[in-house]
Design a protein around this motif. Structure first.
Motif, PDB file in Angstrom:
ATOM      1  N   LEU A  98     -24.358  58.308  -9.445  1.00  0.00           N
ATOM      2  CA  LEU A  98     -23.164  58.513 -10.253  1.00  0.00           C
ATOM      3  C   LEU A  98     -23.489  58.392 -11.736  1.00  0.00           C
ATOM      4  O   LEU A  98     -24.602  58.654 -12.162  1.00  0.00           O
ATOM      5  CB  LEU A  98     -22.092  57.520  -9.829  1.00  0.00           C
ATOM      6  CG  LEU A  98     -21.768  57.474  -8.329  1.00  0.00           C
ATOM      7  CD1 LEU A  98     -20.614  56.528  -8.070  1.00  0.00           C
ATOM      8  CD2 LEU A  98     -21.472  58.846  -7.771  1.00  0.00           C
ATOM      9  N   SER A 105     -27.753  53.319 -13.473  1.00  0.00           N
ATOM     10  CA  SER A 105     -26.752  54.220 -12.916  1.00  0.00           C
ATOM     11  C   SER A 105     -26.151  53.587 -11.667  1.00  0.00           C
ATOM     12  O   SER A 105     -26.809  52.836 -10.949  1.00  0.00           O
ATOM     13  CB  SER A 105     -27.356  55.584 -12.556  1.00  0.00           C
ATOM     14  OG  SER A 105     -27.818  56.269 -13.703  1.00  0.00           O
ATOM     15  N   SER A 214     -24.252  64.867 -11.891  1.00  0.00           N
ATOM     16  CA  SER A 214     -24.135  63.788 -10.918  1.00  0.00           C
ATOM     17  C   SER A 214     -24.258  64.381  -9.519  1.00  0.00           C
ATOM     18  O   SER A 214     -24.009  65.569  -9.310  1.00  0.00           O
ATOM     19  CB  SER A 214     -22.792  63.082 -11.068  1.00  0.00           C
ATOM     20  OG  SER A 214     -21.733  63.975 -10.764  1.00  0.00           O
ATOM     21  N   GLY A 364     -20.551  61.264 -10.858  1.00  0.00           N
ATOM     22  CA  GLY A 364     -20.303  60.138 -11.741  1.00  0.00           C
ATOM     23  C   GLY A 364     -18.829  59.829 -11.657  1.00  0.00           C
ATOM     24  O   GLY A 364     -18.271  59.702 -10.591  1.00  0.00           O
TER      25      GLY A 364
END
Length: 395
Positions: A98, A105, A214, A364
């Motif tokens: 993400l 992350s 992402s 994300g």
């Protein structure tokens, strides 16, 4: 694996799985104290990198002691450290890298448990079982390890169990990881039958400042959005990549690391195409600008209607262009359209590595899911028309 270079990724997979060494040894004077004993494997080839277990637990004649909060049962640790998978309980595992977090992350590990491998006890109209679940994430760069243990008590009505026989039982774990390459292992232990299932999966966490996508969520399941009743639903991450004909599949992702123009927001264009395995294009969505959300996030979701789509294997190729930086990414996601229950067994989702400098489909901060707009609806119509006009045969 970098999904922008399919040939390179396949070469890496071939090289890593081509061969391995299995050593056995016996120790006559081992002290039976249950302690962990280090094992170090060395080779005399300069520059070679050894990937091996760090050690083992000695047998013990002492009464079992309560484990500390950060300790794992030695039997579970042995199963997690084993280089082999155990399929007594079939499992699937996938990762979603993400957006930025304090330590690097945020990474979601999404696992599915096949309930047909569990020893349910029927009590009235319910099926009950108790599971121990364990996740071990290891950095291949630093050797650092992270683990999480959870108990799962199941009491399923018969209709729910029948549904889960097709979709499997989902489990999601969240970690904050620094950039690097990782291996995740997921283990399930049925406390009634003592059966164990394990599955492993490798993934990369990219540098946070690079332009990347992402891990996109390719899913046919929506979940309630934040904000309570009336809030728009959000896509749910899955460990499977197989969908039934007639389903609507959502493809959601965020774009990270896009450059800003002087005093202006990023200018990013995104679109996609769907191909068969032999490269025949069966659907396209031309690139359209991705507008920043309320907090400046660049998120997008497409909807693909699989009505009339011939069962078979497909690839969804995403195209993202940062017009300020002049950079283009083309991550991709394989998926299958098939009748019958569930999805591919075992590690079907494991090859979905990070796309565009990161794994191929993850997300994300997705932001709220929205009903596809006119462009997406036109894309769905093109997909149905293209497939209807050019029937596909599964390779």
């Amino acid at each position: 694996r970098n999904s922008n270079d399919f040939a390179k990724g396949m070469r890496e997979i071939d090289q890593q799985s081509r061969s391995y060494y299995l050593f056995g040894f016996s120790i006559s004077d081992v002290e039976r104290n249950g302690k962990f004993r280090d094992v170090e494997v060395k080779v005399d080839r300069p520059g070679a990198k050894v990937v091996a277990r760090k050690g083992y637990y000695a047998p013990s004649d002492e009464p079992e002691k309560p484990l500390g909060e950060d300790e794992l049962n030695p039997e579970i640790r042995t199963a997690l450290d084993s280089p082999f998978e155990t399929d007594s309980i079939p499992l699937r595992l996938a990762s979603y890298v993400l957006g930025p977090a304090e330590k690097g992350s945020t990474v979601l590990l999404v696992a599915d448990i096949d309930p047909r491998g569990l020893a349910f006890e029927q009590k009235g109209d319910r099926y009950e079982d108790a599971l121990g679940t364990y996740v071990l994430v290891s950095s291949r760069d630093t050797g650092e390890r992270f683990h999480e243990e959870r108990d799962l008590e199941l009491s399923l009505p018969s209709q729910v169990r029948s549904r889960l026989d097709k979709t499997w039982i989902p489990q999601i774990r969240s970690f904050e990881l620094a950039p690097g390459t990782y291996q995740a292992r997921f283990l399930v232990r049925d406390r009634q039958s003592q059966k164990v299932g394990t599955v492993y999966h490798e993934f990369d966490v990219p540098e946070p400042n690079d332009l990347r996508v992402s891990t996109p969520m390719l899913t046919d399941v929506l979940q309630p959005g934040p904000g309570g009743e009336g809030a728009p639903p959000r896509p749910m991450p899955l460990a499977r990549d197989t969908f039934a004909p007639g389903r609507t599949v959502y493809y959601a992702f965020s774009i990270l690391g896009a450059e800003h123009g002087p005093g202006a927001p990023p200018r990013v264009v995104a679109g996609y195409r769907v191909e068969t395995i032999d490269g025949t294009v069966v659907a396209t969505q031309p690139g359209t600008p991705v507008s920043p959300g309320p907090n400046g996030e660049l998120s997008q979701m497409y909807a693909l209607n699989l009505t009339g789509v011939t069962p078979g294997d497909y690839i969804l190729v995403l195209s993202v262009r940062d017009n300020v930086a002049g950079k283009t990414l083309e991550p991709y996601d394989p998926f299958r359209v098939a009748t019958g229950p569930g999805a591919r067994q075992g590690r079907a989702a494991s090859y979905r590595e990070p796309s565009g400098c990161d794994r191929g489909r993850r997300s994300g901060r997705l932001g709220p899911a929205v009903d596809p707009g006119p462009d997406e609806r036109r894309g769905e119509a093109r997909a149905r028309a293209a497939v209807a006009a050019r029937p596909q045969q599964r390779p």
